[in-house]
Design an enzyme around this catalytic site. Structure first.
Site, PDB file in Angstrom:
ATOM      1  N   LYS A  78       0.852  -1.198   0.000  1.00 32.91           N
ATOM      2  CA  LYS A  78       0.000   0.000   0.000  1.00 32.91           C
ATOM      3  C   LYS A  78       0.882   1.241   0.000  1.00 32.91           C
ATOM      4  CE  LYS A  78      -3.890   1.973   2.627  1.00 32.91           C
ATOM      5  NZ  LYS A  78      -4.725   1.833   3.840  1.00 32.91           N
ATOM      6  N   SER A 153      -9.701   1.829   2.946  1.00 33.22           N
ATOM      7  CA  SER A 153      -8.842   2.567   2.047  1.00 33.22           C
ATOM      8  C   SER A 153      -7.807   1.705   1.317  1.00 33.22           C
ATOM      9  CB  SER A 153      -8.106   3.658   2.828  1.00 33.22           C
ATOM     10  OG  SER A 153      -7.258   3.081   3.808  1.00 33.22           O
ATOM     11  N   SER A 177      -9.711  -0.447   7.226  1.00 32.08           N
ATOM     12  CA  SER A 177      -9.185  -0.346   5.864  1.00 32.08           C
ATOM     13  C   SER A 177      -8.486  -1.570   5.308  1.00 32.08           C
ATOM     14  CB  SER A 177      -8.237   0.844   5.754  1.00 32.08           C
ATOM     15  OG  SER A 177      -9.003   2.005   5.585  1.00 32.08           O
TER      16      SER A 177
HETATM   17  N1  GLN Z   1     -13.148   4.204   6.519  1.00 33.96           N
HETATM   18  C1  GLN Z   1     -12.378   4.650   7.634  1.00 33.96           C
HETATM   19  C2  GLN Z   1     -11.951   6.088   7.437  1.00 33.96           C
HETATM   20  O1  GLN Z   1     -12.279   6.647   6.440  1.00 33.96           O
HETATM   21  C3  GLN Z   1     -11.214   3.747   7.881  1.00 33.96           C
HETATM   22  C4  GLN Z   1      -9.981   4.116   7.171  1.00 33.96           C
HETATM   23  C5  GLN Z   1      -8.793   3.299   7.550  1.00 33.96           C
HETATM   24  O2  GLN Z   1      -8.889   2.284   8.229  1.00 33.96           O
HETATM   25  N2  GLN Z   1      -7.641   3.788   7.127  1.00 33.96           N
HETATM   26  O3  GLN Z   1     -11.319   6.674   8.272  1.00 33.96           O
END
Ligand code: GLN
Length: 491
Positions: A78, A153, A177
């Site tokens: 990532k 994400s 994410s």
């Molecule tokens: N959907 C969550 C957010 O927008 C989780 C994101 C993540 O785990 N990086 O913060």
């Protein structure tokens, strides 16, 4: 079987027996990644040196060396994790030109084990999002159906993994994410216990919640990767000194003696029927395998989303303050620097460098931390977070592993939710509490929707109890027979 469909263990055997060279393996994955990326947009950067690095490994093998258990395995990383000499953008214009001078600990450990970085995967900007649509580099497509999001994400890692563009992938999970995109793309995704994996060299979003973890095709592949990236790191004082358990256990088929907890508060009307059916079938399977099912109460999980969005945004507003266009990040195109006021200079750099979702979070976080509101919002969120952690601690006195949905729905269509941030946030209801409490969690593929989109179930264990979570995952995986199903995506 195609090379790209093989597990880590199968590839290792082929490379060690010289049936395949590391170069052949990396070349096969690289070519597939290059051609399918046009469709999926899963990678922001492909590592042009990957094949040369594989050749070097082959030379070492020929000289009788054993570079490590991941020799010649192409891994997708990532784009939140720093990679020496390879652009690391965090999915943002702000860092679109950033080439780190060092490797994050996770990447360094993978490389030390012989792995090769095949490329850097797309993501929501600074990992803020649940659909990969906030990326400066464009949306990622779900390999099961290109009209759908891969989740976020870590959507690029999930899509790359589901389409077999890498042997394994790495994601980060601050509020879901790794787990939510793993569920949307039909792969295994593990968020380790907070402190299990070093955050050194990972672009910080919300430091008290962030953890990196594996996204793989099978549970045993996840175990292989997790064992390698886990453990104390002198560069991250929040990493634990605890011994890393052996997760590559003989694959357990029975769940006798195991107590599986079901959270009563998670039985909400917002749950999609296909997701409900999948979780139900996992519960029935666990019973059949000998597990005892126990109902548990975790009333404070109903506040997980508001607490999470306060804590995460507050920490983000502080972490992202460093991107000012001087020390870090995008600098606007000024004709004459002497003529511009300092404040305008910062505003323009940050206004241009950050996308709208990141700006929204910075504003929410700055507000929650401002004097006069600090106690009412940030402090209160911290207090409820502690109580929530306490409730989980009590729950784990009654059960070994909690089984729950990952997300309220399977993958949704690109464009469907992006205009309504609140709806997007509310769907993090089942994943955020795990991060707030610092617990290990994972998503395991267990079913398909009526439209043929994959659905995962979530397993959560007590702190540093990944072993129990993996034992249950191995048993459920063996009973589900899903890992052979591969999306049909062609160049
Ligand atoms: N959907 C969550 C957010 O927008 C989780 C994101 C993540 O785990 N990086 O913060």
């Amino acid at each position: 079987m195609k090379t790209t469909d093989l597990s880590i263990k199968e590839l290792r055997n082929k490379i060690q027996s010289r049936e395949l060279s590391a170069t052949q393996v990396v070349e096969t994955f690289f070519n597939r990644a290059q051609s399918l990326n046009k469709k999926l947009n899963a990678f922001i950067t492909l590592n042009e040196r990957a094949i040369d690095e594989a050749k070097h490994l082959d030379q070492r093998l020929a000289a009788g060396e054993n570079p490590g258990p991941l020799t010649g395995m192409p891994i997708a990383i990532k784009d939140m994790l720093c990679t020496q000499g390879i652009k690391t953008t965090a999915g943002s214009k702000m860092l679109s030109q950033f080439v780190p001078p060092y490797d994050s600990t996770v990447v360094a450990r993978l490389k030390k084990a012989g792995a090769i970085v095949i490329g850097k995967t797309n993501l929501d900007e600074f990992a803020m999002g649940s659909s990969n649509e906030t990326s400066y580099f464009g949306a990622v497509k779900n390999p099961w159906n290109l009209d759908y999001v891969p989740g976020g994400s870590s959507g690029g890692s999930a899509a790359a993994q589901a389409a077999r563009l890498a042997v394994a992938s790495i994601g980060t999970d601050t509020g879901g994410s790794i787990r939510q995109p793993a569920s949307f793309c039909g792969i295994v995704g593990v968020k380790p216990t907070y402190g299990r994996v070093s955050r050194y060299g990972i672009v910080a979003y919300a430091s008290s919640l962030d953890q990196a973890g594996p996204m793989t095709t099978t549970v045993s592949d996840a175990a292989e990767i997790l064992e390698i990236i886990s453990g104390h790191d002198q560069h991250d004082s929040t990493t634990s000194q605890k011994k890393v358990p052996n997760l590559i256990v003989p694959q357990e088929k029975s769940m006798k003696g195991f107590k599986i907890g079901l959270i009563k508060e998670y039985e909400t009307d917002s749950l999609n029927a296909d997701v409900r059916k999948t979780v139900h079938s996992a519960v029935e399977t666990a019973k059949m395998l000998g597990a005892e099912i126990i109902e548990i109460n975790l009333p404070l999980t109903q506040y997980a989303v508001p607490i999470y969005y306060l804590v995460a945004a507050s920490e983000a507003s502080s972490n992202l303050a460093r991107y000012d266009g001087v020390r870090f990040g995008h600098r606007s195109d000024f004709h004459s620097l002497a003529a511009i006021e300092l404040e305008k200079f910062y505003c323009r750099n940050r206004g241009e460098g950050f996308g709208s979702e990141v700006q929204r979070r910075i504003m929410i976080g700055t507000y929650a931390l401002s004097s006069g509101y600090y106690d009412a919002y940030y402090n209160k969120a911290g207090q409820v977070r502690r109580l929530l952690t306490e409730q989980f601690r009590n729950a784990f006195q009654k059960c070994d592993v909690i089984l729950s949905p990952v997300s309220t729905t399977p993958a949704f269509k690109i464009g469907e939710r992006i205009a309504d941030p609140l709806t997007m946030y509310l769907n993090d209801i089942f994943t955020t509490s795990t991060n707030l409490a610092g617990l290990p969690g994972m998503s395991l593929p267990f079913g398909f929707s009526t439209q043929g989109l994959p659905i995962g179930v979530q397993l959560t264990a007590d702190h540093f109890n990944e072993e129990k979570m993996f034992t249950v995952a191995y048993a459920l995986e063996a009973a589900a027979h899903l890992s052979e199903r591969i999306p049909n995506v062609n160049a």
